[in-house]
Structure formats: structure tokens, C-alpha cells
Write a protein that holds these residues in place. Structure first.
Motif, PDB file in Angstrom:
ATOM      1  N   PHE A 133     -25.168  -7.254  15.628  1.00 39.44           N
ATOM      2  CA  PHE A 133     -25.830  -7.604  14.377  1.00 39.44           C
ATOM      3  C   PHE A 133     -25.132  -8.853  13.825  1.00 39.44           C
ATOM      4  N   CYS A 134     -25.903  -9.888  13.522  1.00 45.72           N
ATOM      5  CA  CYS A 134     -25.314 -11.137  13.021  1.00 45.72           C
ATOM      6  C   CYS A 134     -25.825 -11.407  11.617  1.00 45.72           C
ATOM      7  N   LEU A 135     -24.921 -11.879  10.768  1.00 47.54           N
ATOM      8  CA  LEU A 135     -25.289 -12.153   9.369  1.00 47.54           C
ATOM      9  C   LEU A 135     -26.385 -13.220   9.337  1.00 47.54           C
ATOM     10  N   ASN A 192     -19.833   0.920  10.635  1.00 46.55           N
ATOM     11  CA  ASN A 192     -19.903   0.508  12.035  1.00 46.55           C
ATOM     12  C   ASN A 192     -20.589   1.572  12.896  1.00 46.55           C
ATOM     13  N   ASP A 193     -20.310   2.838  12.602  1.00 46.32           N
ATOM     14  CA  ASP A 193     -20.976   3.926  13.342  1.00 46.32           C
ATOM     15  C   ASP A 193     -22.491   3.881  13.125  1.00 46.32           C
ATOM     16  N   ILE A 194     -22.894   3.589  11.884  1.00 48.10           N
ATOM     17  CA  ILE A 194     -24.334   3.495  11.594  1.00 48.10           C
ATOM     18  C   ILE A 194     -24.946   2.353  12.413  1.00 48.10           C
ATOM     19  N   ALA A 195     -24.215   1.244  12.483  1.00 47.92           N
ATOM     20  CA  ALA A 195     -24.725   0.098  13.250  1.00 47.92           C
ATOM     21  C   ALA A 195     -24.872   0.467  14.726  1.00 47.92           C
ATOM     22  N   VAL A 237     -32.214   0.232   8.123  1.00 48.10           N
ATOM     23  CA  VAL A 237     -32.397  -0.529   9.358  1.00 48.10           C
ATOM     24  C   VAL A 237     -33.896  -0.621   9.569  1.00 48.10           C
ATOM     25  N   LEU A 238     -34.381  -1.813   9.794  1.00 48.34           N
ATOM     26  CA  LEU A 238     -35.814  -2.023  10.057  1.00 48.34           C
ATOM     27  C   LEU A 238     -35.998  -2.321  11.540  1.00 48.34           C
ATOM     28  N   TYR A 239     -36.800  -1.461  12.211  1.00 45.37           N
ATOM     29  CA  TYR A 239     -37.117  -1.724  13.609  1.00 45.37           C
ATOM     30  C   TYR A 239     -38.447  -2.460  13.607  1.00 45.37           C
ATOM     31  N   SER A 251     -37.872  -7.874  15.004  1.00 45.94           N
ATOM     32  CA  SER A 251     -36.471  -7.770  15.409  1.00 45.94           C
ATOM     33  C   SER A 251     -35.885  -6.599  14.616  1.00 45.94           C
ATOM     34  N   THR A 252     -34.689  -6.159  15.005  1.00 42.13           N
ATOM     35  CA  THR A 252     -34.042  -5.082  14.239  1.00 42.13           C
ATOM     36  C   THR A 252     -33.129  -5.722  13.210  1.00 42.13           C
ATOM     37  N   MET A 253     -33.241  -5.253  11.971  1.00 43.57           N
ATOM     38  CA  MET A 253     -32.360  -5.769  10.917  1.00 43.57           C
ATOM     39  C   MET A 253     -31.655  -4.640  10.210  1.00 43.57           C
ATOM     40  N   LEU A 254     -30.403  -4.859   9.864  1.00 44.39           N
ATOM     41  CA  LEU A 254     -29.661  -3.893   9.052  1.00 44.39           C
ATOM     42  C   LEU A 254     -29.344  -4.574   7.723  1.00 44.39           C
ATOM     43  N   VAL A 255     -29.717  -3.921   6.634  1.00 41.49           N
ATOM     44  CA  VAL A 255     -29.502  -4.472   5.293  1.00 41.49           C
ATOM     45  C   VAL A 255     -28.733  -3.427   4.497  1.00 41.49           C
ATOM     46  N   TYR A 256     -27.638  -3.813   3.847  1.00 36.01           N
ATOM     47  CA  TYR A 256     -26.918  -2.798   3.078  1.00 36.01           C
ATOM     48  C   TYR A 256     -26.188  -3.410   1.885  1.00 36.01           C
TER      49      TYR A 256
END
Ligand code: AHM
Ligand code: MG
Length: 339
Positions: free
Chosen positions: A193-195, A30-33, A165-167, A170-175
């Protein structure tokens, strides 16, 4: 209409699958997000705000020290990790040495994070997609003490989580935490961030190859053999393939993950050990690609099996769809290097 799943909800649901879990990894993710949302804001405003333009070390018209965007991002992530309490130390591309946090709370943190705060240096100042890459490990040193170099130098197979995280547009977080790969898109209207990409799998093969072809004459000739294979016409295999190279690892990787493709950055005379860094560029992406069904190697061994010896260790990197990586490997194995 299906219900929206936010990253926070998703992390909490996953945590509930492990009844004994303390919630620390959830808080860390969550901190990373949160840090990446702040970096998103800075990236989006980069052309407007004068203290994040220009090279670091320059002084702006107000007499203030200018900060490069990658340093701004580095500071943001470090602050988040240092304040969060789950992390005892970090290693970052932007810092020569690893950092062991000094507070008692941090010394009790179970995790270390290796990260590249803003990857794609040549694209930062020209408004092209860039990314953050991160890798999380359990510490080896005892809880309650300061983090050590040994905590940082663990093979990729020991990762607890890895992602990026891709800026981009749009910004995406993939993990991944080792149970598949999930992707979340930042909805800027609600700040969440939404799935958007559940259980990501990369195609077994694809039609995209990504390399800096300016290096083709100076690397192992097997790479030339492979690019020639990609360029040959053969309707049965969909060739010629498309060459696509952004020069931002996260962006190239993400496109290939979704569409099917291969990215490679071999060793060259200018970068005899490779250009990309094992700990915070290659390992996290190797974890993601393997979890998505692809492969990552340096041309001689699996990336995640390599035992690191240095914080900023570089390696040759081949990553992508399984059949494409295997074909490139075959080209390398069957092409002799001229003496
Ligand atoms: P960086 O960490 O200095 O940004 O370097 C990493 C980048 C990758 O994002 C990219 O794939 C590669 O280096 C580009 O290198 P080149 O400009 O030699 O093609
Ligand atoms: Mg980098």
C-alpha cells in the motif's frame, strides 16, 4: 520523482511521533493491511475459484463445502486478529455474537476491533466494488482477562482508529487515528500500500447525492424534499446534482469523500431502525468524514455520540459534505410527517 511512502513506513513514522507508544496499534494496522491484501487476492480471483463462488452452505462438485466471499474475508480478518496478539476480541457483521479470544497472548491484547469484513452484499457476486470497514477501540475490561460485550459497545467518539478498504478498480486503504485522514493505494506489482491520498479533505459541498431512491415514498418526507431540491435547476448552486448510488457503502462513501457529496440511508418500514449498522459501518465512516471536514448524523444526533446498546444495532445514516448534510437536516426539520 518524489519518494514512495509505503503504509508500513507511514505507520512507523506516526508511531515515532509518540515516543511512549508500544507499537501495538501500528502492528494492528499492519495486520489489517495484510489481511486486506489477502482478501484483495480472493476478491480478484472470485470468478475463477470455485470454493468462493455461490451461497454458503452449498456443496461443490468435489463435495467440498462452498464458502461465500464474505465468510472467506471474515475468517481471514479473524485469523489475523487472533494470531496478532494486539486484539482481545472482535465483533463482526458475519457473527451473531462478539468473540473473546482465549489465548493468554490475546487476553493481554489492549484493543478490540469491530468490522464488516465485506460490505456490499448485493454487489459481491456481480463484480461491483465492495469494501471492508473497521473500527478500533481500547478495551474497557482489564488487560489479561477475556474481552466483554462492554468493550464492544463504546460510542464512536472513543475510537482509536477507523477506516475502510475499498476493493475497486484498485484496492485502497483509508484510515484515521484522529489526526487527519490518509489514503493508500495497493500497488499490485510490489504488493505494498503506497501513500496516494495524503491528508484527505472532503469539499464543503458537492454535486452528488446517493440514496436508494426506491425508498423515497416510504421514508420521512424530508428526504423527498431534499431530493427534489437536488433535482431543481439552479445554475448558481450547480443544480441539478447528479444521483449516484452503487449500493456499496464504502464505494459510495469514498467517491463522495473525494468529489464532495452526500450519502443517506434513512429508516424505512422494512428497516424501521435503519439498514446500516452503527458499530462497524457508520462509526468508522463517521470518524473518517469528520476528520476530513464533513458530518455524519442519524438525523437527530451525531453518529459518534450515540451510546450503543447492541452489537448489531442499526441506525439511519446521513454522511458527507458539511453543507449538504446541513441542507438535508434543514429539510428534515422543516417537513412534517403525516399522521
Ligand atoms: P450489507 O452489510 O448486507 O452489505 O448491507 C450494507 C449495504 C451497504 O453497502 C449499501 O449502501 C446498502 O446496504 C445497500 O442497501 P440497498 O440494497 O437496500 O440499497
Ligand atoms: Mg455491511
Amino acid at each position: 520523482m518524489s519518494k514512495l511512502t509505503t503504509l508500513n513506513e507511514f505507520i512507523m513514522k506516526k508511531q515515532a511521533d509518540f515516543p511512549g507508544a508500544s507499537g501495538e496499534l501500528s502492528r494492528l494496522l499492519n495486520d489489517i493491511a495484510v489481511a486486506s491484501k489477502i482478501v484483495t487476492r480472493d476478491v480478484r480471483r472470485a470468478g475463477l475459484v470455485d470454493n468462493i463462488l455461490g451461497a454458503q452452505g452449498e456443496v461443490n462438485v468435489q463435495g467440498e463445502q462452498q464458502q461465500k466471499l464474505d465468510v472467506v474475508a471474515d475468517n481471514q480478518f479473524i485469523k489475523m486478529f487472533e494470531m496478532g496478539g494486539e486484539v482481545c476480541g472482535i465483533g463482526s457483521e458475519e457473527n451473531d455474537n462478539y468473540m473473546a479470544f482465549k489465548s493468554e497472548t490475546s487476553k493481554n491484547g489492549k484493543y478490540v476491533v469491530l468490522f464488516d469484513p465485506l460490505d456490499g452484499s448485493s454487489n459481491i457476486d456481480v463484480n461491483v466494488s465492495i469494501g471492508t470497514i473497521f473500527s478500533i477501540y481500547h478495551r474497557i475490561s482489564p488487560v489479561g482477562t477475556e474481552a466483554t460485550l462492554e468493550d464492544m459497545l463504546q460510542p464512536g467518539d472513543k475510537q482509536v482508529a477507523g477506516g475502510y478498504v475499498l476493493y475497486g478498480s484498485s484496492t485502497m486503504l483509508v484510515y484515521t487515528t484522529g489526526n487527519g485522514v490518509n489514503g493508500f493505494t495497493l500497488d499490485p506489482t510490489i504488493g505494498e500500500f503506497c501513500l496516494s491520498h495524503p491528508n484527505m479533505k472532503t469539499p464543503e459541498t458537492g454535486r452528488i447525492y446517493s440514496m436508494n431512491e426506491g425508498n423515497i415514498a416510504v421514508c420521512h418526507p424530508g428526504y423527498r424534499k431534499y431530493t427534489e431540491y437536488c433535482q431543481e435547476e439552479d445554475a448558481s448552486t450547480g443544480r441539478p446534482y447528479s444521483g449516484r448510488y452503487i449500493g456499496s457503502l464504502v464505494a459510495d462513501f469514498h467517491r463522495n469523500l473525494i468529489k464532495g457529496g452526500i450519502y443517506f440511508y434513512p429508516t424505512t418500514p422494512a428497516a424501521p431502525k435503519g439498514r446500516l449498522r452503527l458499530l462497524y459501518e457508520c462509526n468508522p465512516l463517521a470518524f473518517v468524514i469528520e476528520q476530513a471536514g464533513g458530518l455524519a448524523t442519524d438525523g437527530t444526533q451525531r453518529i459518534m455520540s450515540i451510546k450503543p446498546t447492541e452489537l448489531h444495532q442499526r441506525v439511519g445514516f446521513i454522511v458527507g459534505s458539511k453543507q449538504m448534510v446541513e441542507k438535508l437536516q434543514e429539510c428534515l426539520d422543516t417537513t412534517a410527517v403525516e399522521a
